[in-house]
Write a protein that holds these residues in place. Structure first.
Motif, PDB file in Angstrom:
ATOM      1  N   PRO A  45       0.822  -1.210   0.000  1.00  0.00           N
ATOM      2  CA  PRO A  45       0.000   0.000   0.000  1.00  0.00           C
ATOM      3  C   PRO A  45       0.852   1.255   0.000  1.00  0.00           C
ATOM      4  CG  PRO A  45      -0.846  -1.586   1.572  1.00  0.00           C
ATOM      5  CD  PRO A  45       0.460  -2.122   1.085  1.00  0.00           C
ATOM      6  N   GLY A  46       0.506   2.198  -0.846  1.00  0.00           N
ATOM      7  CA  GLY A  46       1.252   3.440  -0.963  1.00  0.00           C
ATOM      8  C   GLY A  46       2.226   3.454  -2.116  1.00  0.00           C
TER       9      GLY A  46
ATOM     10  N   GLY B  89       7.027 -10.511  -8.523  1.00  0.00           N
ATOM     11  CA  GLY B  89       7.542 -11.696  -7.869  1.00  0.00           C
ATOM     12  C   GLY B  89       7.441 -11.644  -6.366  1.00  0.00           C
ATOM     13  N   CYS B  90       6.567 -10.788  -5.832  1.00  0.00           N
ATOM     14  CA  CYS B  90       6.386 -10.660  -4.379  1.00  0.00           C
ATOM     15  C   CYS B  90       5.095 -11.339  -3.957  1.00  0.00           C
ATOM     16  CB  CYS B  90       6.352  -9.194  -3.965  1.00  0.00           C
ATOM     17  SG  CYS B  90       7.889  -8.311  -4.216  1.00  0.00           S
ATOM     18  N   ALA B  91       4.942 -11.455  -2.665  1.00  0.00           N
ATOM     19  CA  ALA B  91       3.684 -11.957  -2.132  1.00  0.00           C
ATOM     20  C   ALA B  91       2.577 -10.945  -2.411  1.00  0.00           C
ATOM     21  CB  ALA B  91       3.808 -12.212  -0.633  1.00  0.00           C
ATOM     22  N   MET B  92       1.339 -11.408  -2.401  1.00  0.00           N
ATOM     23  CA  MET B  92       0.196 -10.534  -2.638  1.00  0.00           C
ATOM     24  C   MET B  92      -0.123  -9.795  -1.343  1.00  0.00           C
ATOM     25  SD  MET B  92      -2.253 -12.893  -5.018  1.00  0.00           S
ATOM     26  CE  MET B  92      -1.773 -13.315  -6.679  1.00  0.00           C
ATOM     27  N   PHE B  93       0.414  -8.572  -1.237  1.00  0.00           N
ATOM     28  CA  PHE B  93       0.268  -7.823   0.009  1.00  0.00           C
ATOM     29  C   PHE B  93      -1.146  -7.287   0.209  1.00  0.00           C
ATOM     30  CE2 PHE B  93       5.004  -6.692  -0.434  1.00  0.00           C
ATOM     31  CZ  PHE B  93       5.349  -7.905   0.123  1.00  0.00           C
ATOM     32  N   SER B  94      -1.771  -6.862  -0.859  1.00  0.00           N
ATOM     33  CA  SER B  94      -3.105  -6.280  -0.737  1.00  0.00           C
ATOM     34  C   SER B  94      -4.156  -7.334  -1.062  1.00  0.00           C
ATOM     35  CB  SER B  94      -3.257  -5.085  -1.688  1.00  0.00           C
ATOM     36  OG  SER B  94      -3.079  -5.494  -3.032  1.00  0.00           O
ATOM     37  N   GLY B  95      -5.307  -7.194  -0.435  1.00  0.00           N
ATOM     38  CA  GLY B  95      -6.398  -8.124  -0.667  1.00  0.00           C
ATOM     39  C   GLY B  95      -7.624  -7.715   0.101  1.00  0.00           C
ATOM     40  N   PRO B  96      -8.757  -8.323  -0.186  1.00  0.00           N
ATOM     41  CA  PRO B  96      -9.981  -7.979   0.546  1.00  0.00           C
ATOM     42  C   PRO B  96      -9.876  -8.377   2.012  1.00  0.00           C
ATOM     43  CG  PRO B  96     -10.320  -9.928  -0.815  1.00  0.00           C
ATOM     44  CD  PRO B  96      -8.971  -9.390  -1.179  1.00  0.00           C
TER      45      PRO B  96
ATOM     46  N   HIS C 170      -6.614  -4.440  10.698  1.00  0.00           N
ATOM     47  CA  HIS C 170      -5.433  -4.311   9.854  1.00  0.00           C
ATOM     48  C   HIS C 170      -5.820  -3.887   8.443  1.00  0.00           C
ATOM     49  CE1 HIS C 170      -1.694  -5.542  11.898  1.00  0.00           C
ATOM     50  NE2 HIS C 170      -2.509  -6.141  12.750  1.00  0.00           N
ATOM     51  N   HIS C 171      -6.938  -4.383   7.950  1.00  0.00           N
ATOM     52  CA  HIS C 171      -7.392  -4.008   6.601  1.00  0.00           C
ATOM     53  C   HIS C 171      -7.662  -2.512   6.519  1.00  0.00           C
ATOM     54  CE1 HIS C 171     -10.446  -3.556   3.357  1.00  0.00           C
ATOM     55  NE2 HIS C 171      -9.633  -4.394   2.732  1.00  0.00           N
ATOM     56  N   LYS C 172      -8.379  -1.978   7.497  1.00  0.00           N
ATOM     57  CA  LYS C 172      -8.671  -0.542   7.507  1.00  0.00           C
ATOM     58  C   LYS C 172      -7.393   0.266   7.745  1.00  0.00           C
ATOM     59  CE  LYS C 172     -13.008  -1.498   6.997  1.00  0.00           C
ATOM     60  NZ  LYS C 172     -12.834  -2.975   6.969  1.00  0.00           N
ATOM     61  N   ARG C 173      -6.521  -0.253   8.573  1.00  0.00           N
ATOM     62  CA  ARG C 173      -5.265   0.457   8.860  1.00  0.00           C
ATOM     63  C   ARG C 173      -4.387   0.531   7.618  1.00  0.00           C
ATOM     64  NH1 ARG C 173      -0.354  -1.635  10.599  1.00  0.00           N
ATOM     65  NH2 ARG C 173       1.013  -0.163  11.675  1.00  0.00           N
ATOM     66  N   LEU C 174      -4.295  -0.552   6.865  1.00  0.00           N
ATOM     67  CA  LEU C 174      -3.492  -0.536   5.649  1.00  0.00           C
ATOM     68  C   LEU C 174      -4.036   0.448   4.628  1.00  0.00           C
ATOM     69  CD1 LEU C 174      -2.585  -4.298   5.039  1.00  0.00           C
ATOM     70  CD2 LEU C 174      -1.050  -2.445   5.676  1.00  0.00           C
ATOM     71  N   ALA C 175      -5.373   0.504   4.513  1.00  0.00           N
ATOM     72  CA  ALA C 175      -5.977   1.451   3.574  1.00  0.00           C
ATOM     73  C   ALA C 175      -5.662   2.886   3.984  1.00  0.00           C
ATOM     74  CB  ALA C 175      -7.492   1.229   3.511  1.00  0.00           C
ATOM     75  N   ALA C 176      -5.772   3.177   5.281  1.00  0.00           N
ATOM     76  CA  ALA C 176      -5.487   4.539   5.760  1.00  0.00           C
ATOM     77  C   ALA C 176      -4.006   4.874   5.617  1.00  0.00           C
ATOM     78  CB  ALA C 176      -5.934   4.672   7.207  1.00  0.00           C
ATOM     79  N   VAL C 177      -3.133   3.912   5.954  1.00  0.00           N
ATOM     80  CA  VAL C 177      -1.692   4.161   5.856  1.00  0.00           C
ATOM     81  C   VAL C 177      -1.276   4.353   4.411  1.00  0.00           C
ATOM     82  CG1 VAL C 177       0.565   3.083   6.159  1.00  0.00           C
ATOM     83  CG2 VAL C 177      -1.091   3.028   8.015  1.00  0.00           C
ATOM     84  N   GLY C 178      -1.812   3.506   3.508  1.00  0.00           N
ATOM     85  CA  GLY C 178      -1.476   3.654   2.098  1.00  0.00           C
ATOM     86  C   GLY C 178      -1.896   5.002   1.548  1.00  0.00           C
TER      87      GLY C 178
ATOM     88  N   ALA D  73     -13.799   3.954  -9.722  1.00  0.00           N
ATOM     89  CA  ALA D  73     -14.055   3.199  -8.490  1.00  0.00           C
ATOM     90  C   ALA D  73     -12.909   3.351  -7.503  1.00  0.00           C
ATOM     91  CB  ALA D  73     -14.281   1.725  -8.819  1.00  0.00           C
ATOM     92  N   VAL D  74     -11.685   3.351  -8.014  1.00  0.00           N
ATOM     93  CA  VAL D  74     -10.523   3.525  -7.135  1.00  0.00           C
ATOM     94  C   VAL D  74     -10.560   4.909  -6.496  1.00  0.00           C
ATOM     95  CG1 VAL D  74      -8.018   3.690  -7.062  1.00  0.00           C
ATOM     96  CG2 VAL D  74      -9.106   1.878  -8.384  1.00  0.00           C
ATOM     97  N   ALA D  75     -10.890   5.926  -7.309  1.00  0.00           N
ATOM     98  CA  ALA D  75     -10.954   7.283  -6.780  1.00  0.00           C
ATOM     99  C   ALA D  75     -12.023   7.397  -5.699  1.00  0.00           C
ATOM    100  CB  ALA D  75     -11.226   8.275  -7.903  1.00  0.00           C
ATOM    101  N   VAL D  76     -13.178   6.772  -5.954  1.00  0.00           N
ATOM    102  CA  VAL D  76     -14.243   6.803  -4.955  1.00  0.00           C
ATOM    103  C   VAL D  76     -13.809   6.075  -3.689  1.00  0.00           C
ATOM    104  CG1 VAL D  76     -16.572   5.997  -4.433  1.00  0.00           C
ATOM    105  CG2 VAL D  76     -16.085   7.056  -6.636  1.00  0.00           C
ATOM    106  N   ALA D  77     -13.129   4.929  -3.862  1.00  0.00           N
ATOM    107  CA  ALA D  77     -12.660   4.182  -2.698  1.00  0.00           C
ATOM    108  C   ALA D  77     -11.673   5.003  -1.883  1.00  0.00           C
ATOM    109  CB  ALA D  77     -12.021   2.867  -3.136  1.00  0.00           C
ATOM    110  N   GLU D  78     -10.768   5.712  -2.575  1.00  0.00           N
ATOM    111  CA  GLU D  78      -9.818   6.555  -1.871  1.00  0.00           C
ATOM    112  C   GLU D  78     -10.531   7.700  -1.152  1.00  0.00           C
ATOM    113  OE1 GLU D  78      -6.900   7.822  -4.643  1.00  0.00           O
ATOM    114  OE2 GLU D  78      -5.689   6.016  -4.415  1.00  0.00           O
ATOM    115  N   ALA D  79     -11.537   8.265  -1.822  1.00  0.00           N
ATOM    116  CA  ALA D  79     -12.281   9.355  -1.195  1.00  0.00           C
ATOM    117  C   ALA D  79     -13.020   8.865   0.045  1.00  0.00           C
ATOM    118  CB  ALA D  79     -13.268   9.959  -2.202  1.00  0.00           C
ATOM    119  N   VAL D  80     -13.643   7.684  -0.066  1.00  0.00           N
ATOM    120  CA  VAL D  80     -14.347   7.129   1.090  1.00  0.00           C
ATOM    121  C   VAL D  80     -13.378   6.844   2.224  1.00  0.00           C
ATOM    122  CG1 VAL D  80     -15.668   5.142   1.905  1.00  0.00           C
ATOM    123  CG2 VAL D  80     -16.229   6.204  -0.289  1.00  0.00           C
ATOM    124  N   ALA D  81     -12.197   6.281   1.868  1.00  0.00           N
ATOM    125  CA  ALA D  81     -11.196   5.989   2.899  1.00  0.00           C
ATOM    126  C   ALA D  81     -10.722   7.274   3.578  1.00  0.00           C
ATOM    127  CB  ALA D  81     -10.017   5.241   2.289  1.00  0.00           C
TER     128      ALA D  81
END
Length: 662
Positions: A151-152, A174-181, A208-216, A564-572
């Protein structure tokens, strides 16, 4: 019949060859090696590849390409462009993003430091006039890049280059999938899929999910160095909510902006119906060119790659939805073991192990920075723990002992061999391998799963912890509580260090318990079947060639999802602001209550604690003016009202206000 690699025609045989520019901004580590592996396979298909990387890393990259060249002398030669970078090696990258302390910093600090570190390396490349001129003269067809998708990390150096050079971009992940639902274990949570079945694990994962979204989002807004870098380099601004320069573009591509644009276009069409006849002299080609120019002017700059390859598998990591431009091809580092193991002393050591007792492979990764986080005393405890595993042998892969230690300083048992280099696929594929003590790098976990070897995870950082938990969630591994990655504040291993008894007991548990071996065999069967049909590396190159053929049919998948991404960022962002306001309000109310606490106590002398409205206060004032008989007949004899005698109306009103604040 399924095709094999030999039956696929090369690009040269088909008459189509492309030139790829591979950008390796991060020093050589697992994802960068995956990118180089894909690049060499593109050479085998008849394409050309030029690698741009840190000058200090070029010798290792050239050595990697030379080994491949020796096996395929008829291919194109891989070319290299070097530049001076502040990142000297992978150890310097880790130190810059985590600080000088041995323990890892907070996730937000790591994300922000990573962005500034990579942006500084990119600035070194963009300011190198010689290297940039060589890149422009290549006239490449596409960009290849690997990135850390945390995130970020929305922008990257290859994204800046793609906008400057006008090239499509392929991301090799080649990294682990850091982001997810929120239904999947979140990065840094230390949870496995099994933990989410409990209320405690579910609640922790949601936080942690909400924290990652806010931190990102915070990293993008306050810790984003790419906006200034793009401005200095002359690159267009990237369309994201965190960049105010892109807000007009976001509005243009939002559903409301598109709706207003359609209405405006209809009005202009009606008003200019008479003038349209004068334009009938334009040819169809001219009209198409005008439409293409208008579309290009309205194109939405984005860092979403047109193609993103994931070298992962849902046989190990928790499944999650993928966007249309993302393709899951599987791990490219796995392969069957070679018949002979090198070096010879390692082969002799492994072949001499008892088939029933077998051997344990121990490896803390290729970076010496991780191994340096273990103290000298802990190394002694680990050596004693490995000695307790006899009659099983222990092959300990150590590039260099930290803290000035030598092998003679460690209490090594007769069953332990220190080796500076070991091929994991060959060692794990040996029939006598019983368990794998690993730092849980992305290559290590997939190689363990591919060869069906149960593991003990000793992670050093959150990424490795997530990898280890993925194996544990499949039932084929345990994560050591004493590992460095578990010692952060609030973690299960906070304040702990490696001990002989704990580590020996945990390794014996994984080695001897049949359930771990059975779970590992299940994962091995699935990955081996996938590999036998078509290797992940062949699948990856197939997808790249297919992408170069159709270019997503002229459609940028980012534009469809950007609103949708912009709306998600705005909501976050709105949720984060509301949360902060709510916390501030609670703090203010608590502070007010503390200040009024003394006044509340002083008012108790005029009666017991009660709550009155202004109407109640007026009623009590009337009651005091009546006679005792009328007062007893008309008032409701509540306990609170029986203790108001002698209180003035001013005191009553003050009590009402104080009681409300209390």
């Amino acid at each position: 019949m399924l095709p094999n690699a030999a039956s696929i025609p090369t690009a040269a045989a088909a008459g189509v060859s492309h030139h790829f520019l591979a950008v390796v901004m991060m020093p050589t580590h697992s994802p960068s090696m995956d990118l180089m592996t894909a690049a060499t396979h593109l050479l085998a298909r008849g394409h050309r590849v030029t690698v741009v990387s840190n000058q200090n890393e070029l010798p290792q990259l050239q050595k990697f390409a030379a080994r491949h060249r020796a096996q395929h002398p008829d291919e194109f030669t891989m070319n290299f462009i070097g530049f001076e970078s502040p990142l000297k090696d992978f150890g310097s990258l880790v130190k810059k993003i985590t600080g000088k302390d041995k323990q890892m910093k907070g996730s937000m600090a790591i994300m922000a430091n990573l962005q500034h570190t990579l942006a500084g390396a990119c600035q070194a490349l963009l300011s190198n006039a010689t290297a940039m001129q060589l890149i422009r003269d290549l006239r490449a067809d596409a960009l290849l890049e690997t990135n850390i998708p945390i995130p970020g990390s929305y922008d990257s150096c290859s994204c800046v280059l793609s906008h400057l050079l006008g090239l499509p971009r392929v991301l090799v992940n080649g990294c682990a999938m850091f982001s997810g639902p929120a239904s999947t274990p979140q990065f840094g949570s230390g949870l496995s899929s099994a933990d989410l079945l409990t209320w405690k694990g579910w609640a922790k994962n949601q936080m942690h999910h909400k924290r990652l979204a806010a931190v990102g989002l915070a990293v993008r807004i306050w810790g984003n160095p790419w906006v200034a870098l793009r401005f200095s380099a002359g690159a267009p601004p990237v369309a994201q909510l965190a960049n105010p320069a892109s807000w007009p573009l976001l509005w243009r591509h939002s559903w409301l902006g598109k709706a207003l644009a359609v209405i405006s276009a209809k009005q202009q069409h009606q008003q200019g119906a008479s003038g349209a006849a004068s334009c009938s002299g334009h040819t169809k080609e001219q009209q198409q060119q005008q439409q293409q120019q208008q579309q290009q002017q309205q194109a939405l700059p984005s860092c979403e790659p047109l193609l993103e390859l994931h070298f992962n598998s849902f046989q190990v990591e928790p499944p999650r939805p993928l966007r249309a431009n993302r393709v899951l091809v599987g791990p490219v580092s796995v392969r069957p073991p070679h018949p002979t193991i090198s070096p010879p002393e390692v082969a002799q050591f492994l072949d001499g192990s008892d088939p029933s007792a077998g051997f344990i492979l121990v490896a803390f990764g290729s970076s010496t920075h991780f191994a340096a986080q273990i103290s000298a005393e802990e190394y002694s405890q680990l050596a004693l723990a490995f000695a307790d595993l006899a009659p099983s042998k222990v092959l300990w892969n150590v590039r260099a002992l930290p803290h000035g230690l030598t092998p003679q300083d460690l209490p090594l048992g007769n069953n332990t061999l220190l080796a500076p280099w070991v091929d994991y696929n060959d060692a794990l594929g040996h029939p006598n391998c019983k368990a794998f003590v690993t730092h849980a790098g992305i290559h290590s976990i997939y190689e363990a799963a591919f060869h069906g070897v149960p593991a003990v995870g000793v992670p050093f950082m959150d990424e490795q912890l997530a990898n280890a938990m993925a194996l544990a969630g499949r039932g084929m591994a345990e994560v050591a509580v004493e590992a460095v990655g578990m010692r952060k504040k609030g973690g299960a291993g906070h304040g702990r260090q490696y001990t002989r008894q704990y580590m020996a007991g945990l390794i014996k548990q994984v080695r001897d318990e049949p359930s771990y071996r059975a779970a590992a065999a299940t994962a091995s069967h699935a990955l081996s079947l996938h590999y036998s049909h078509r290797t992940p590396l062949d699948r990856a190159v197939d997808e790249i060639e297919l992408f170069m053929a159709h270019q997503n049919y002229g459609h940028n998948p980012a534009e469809a999802a950007l609103a949708a991404v912009a709306v998600a960022e705005a909501v976050a962002a709105a949720a984060a602001v509301l949360l902060l306001l709510r916390l501030a309000r609670r703090l203010l109310r608590r502070n007010t209550a503390l200040q009024n606490g003394q006044a509340c106590k002083q008012q108790i002398k005029c009666g017991v604690s009660f709550s009155y409205t202004h109407g109640a206060a007026a009623k009590l004032q009337q009651q005091q003016q009546h006679s005792a008989v009328d007062d007893a007949r008309d008032t409701d004899p509540q306990p609170d009202s029986l203790h108001t005698a002698g209180c003035s109306s001013g005191q009553l009103r003050k009590r009402v206000a104080v009681q409300a604040s209390c």
